[in-house]
Design an enzyme around this catalytic site. Sequence first.
Site, mmCIF file in Angstrom:
data_model
loop_
_atom_site.group_PDB
_atom_site.id
_atom_site.type_symbol
_atom_site.label_atom_id
_atom_site.label_comp_id
_atom_site.label_asym_id
_atom_site.label_seq_id
_atom_site.Cartn_x
_atom_site.Cartn_y
_atom_site.Cartn_z
ATOM 1 N N GLY A 185 0.833 -1.209 0.000
ATOM 2 C CA GLY A 185 0.000 0.000 0.000
ATOM 3 C C GLY A 185 0.862 1.252 0.000
ATOM 4 N N ASP B 166 2.507 -3.364 8.302
ATOM 5 C CA ASP B 166 1.556 -3.321 7.190
ATOM 6 C C ASP B 166 0.619 -2.132 7.359
ATOM 7 O OD1 ASP B 166 0.209 -3.999 4.890
ATOM 8 O OD2 ASP B 166 -0.173 -6.076 5.480
ATOM 9 N N GLY B 167 -0.033 -1.767 6.274
ATOM 10 C CA GLY B 167 -1.042 -0.718 6.310
ATOM 11 C C GLY B 167 -2.405 -1.316 6.627
ATOM 12 N N ASP C 164 -6.933 -0.592 5.769
ATOM 13 C CA ASP C 164 -7.982 0.213 5.140
ATOM 14 C C ASP C 164 -8.931 0.790 6.176
ATOM 15 O OD1 ASP C 164 -7.146 -0.294 2.385
ATOM 16 O OD2 ASP C 164 -7.607 -2.360 2.916
ATOM 17 N N GLY D 133 -5.887 -3.144 -1.304
ATOM 18 C CA GLY D 133 -4.760 -3.199 -2.236
ATOM 19 C C GLY D 133 -4.634 -4.556 -2.924
ATOM 20 N N GLU E 142 -0.920 -11.034 2.973
ATOM 21 C CA GLU E 142 -0.750 -10.213 4.180
ATOM 22 C C GLU E 142 -1.141 -10.991 5.438
ATOM 23 O OE1 GLU E 142 -1.399 -5.756 2.300
ATOM 24 O OE2 GLU E 142 -3.134 -6.832 3.037
ATOM 25 N N LYS F 193 -8.164 6.510 8.428
ATOM 26 C CA LYS F 193 -8.510 5.084 8.491
ATOM 27 C C LYS F 193 -9.200 4.704 9.799
ATOM 28 C CE LYS F 193 -6.514 4.397 4.558
ATOM 29 N NZ LYS F 193 -5.147 3.971 4.461
HETATM 30 C C1 A5P Z 1 -3.443 -4.130 0.826
HETATM 31 O O1 A5P Z 1 -4.084 -5.253 0.409
HETATM 32 C C2 A5P Z 1 -4.184 -3.486 1.958
HETATM 33 O O2 A5P Z 1 -4.432 -4.387 2.988
HETATM 34 C C3 A5P Z 1 -3.365 -2.281 2.387
HETATM 35 O O3 A5P Z 1 -2.697 -2.544 3.579
HETATM 36 C C4 A5P Z 1 -4.228 -1.124 2.436
HETATM 37 O O4 A5P Z 1 -4.897 -0.961 1.204
HETATM 38 C C5 A5P Z 1 -3.544 0.159 2.883
HETATM 39 O O5 A5P Z 1 -3.108 0.915 1.828
HETATM 40 P P1 A5P Z 1 -2.741 2.450 1.969
HETATM 41 O O6 A5P Z 1 -1.559 2.533 2.878
HETATM 42 O O7 A5P Z 1 -2.436 2.865 0.566
HETATM 43 O O8 A5P Z 1 -3.931 3.146 2.517
#
Ligand code: A5P
Length: 233
Positions: free
Chosen positions: A32, A87-88, A90, A104, A110, A128
């Site tokens: 992400g 990790d990021g 949503d 993403g 993940e 978020k």
């Molecule tokens: C990827 O599959 C997602 O789980 C990402 O962790 C998520 O979309 C976060 O993305 P951003 O950092 O771009 O908001």
Amino acid sequence: MDPASAERAKRAAAEFATALVEDGMRLGLGTGTTMRHVVDLLGARMRGGGLSIVAVPTSVRTAEQARAQGIPLDESDVLAPLDLAIDGADEVERGTRRLIKGHGGALLREKIVMEASRRFVVVCDDGKLSERLGTRASLPVEVARFGHGATGRRLAELGGAPSLRVGDDGAPFVTDGGNLIYDCPGFRPLGDPFTLDRRLNAIAGVLAHGLFLAPVERCMVGHGDGRVTMLPG
Ligand code: A5P
């Protein structure tokens, strides 16, 4: 949040997260736009000397960026235990630090990387955060290609109102593992996420869903003015 403030928020959260990375670690790297900052910062630290790590990327995109930054990757399918995964997300439910992930398209990998890691931390911007999971993000579900129509019908029976994710070219979006994704806005708001977790996992064609209900050790939340707050505080 304007784009410049959003980038500032992500960068600030990423700086806090990379400070947790220590020499010799085996590190899981999520996917992400926030994670892009993490990977950049780790590359800069490695070039500065004094940091040697091996990373497991959760997507082809992250792998390509990490390689360009000179970060050594372990891409074997064995996936030996990791010290830390970053990790990021949503959506982050503020009180519980439960997550929705997968917008993403990397959710299965993940989740596997999160489970293989001793510690799991999340980086995100304050857009978020929610008081109740399902308020901000719809739930993605990664499914096997084979029989995906039947799997989609099961998701519809559960009330997910699933729609097959498509790419910019209008063709079905295919994950790095060759799977498909149904986005399920019908599950919002989430009543009991643990019941939904069980019901989704009971469908044969479901490989992973975007509910990450195990406690996140720490969530680093960046704000548009460059501040970072921690969950838990
Ligand atoms: C990827 O599959 C997602 O789980 C990402 O962790 C998520 O979309 C976060 O993305 P951003 O950092 O771009 O908001």
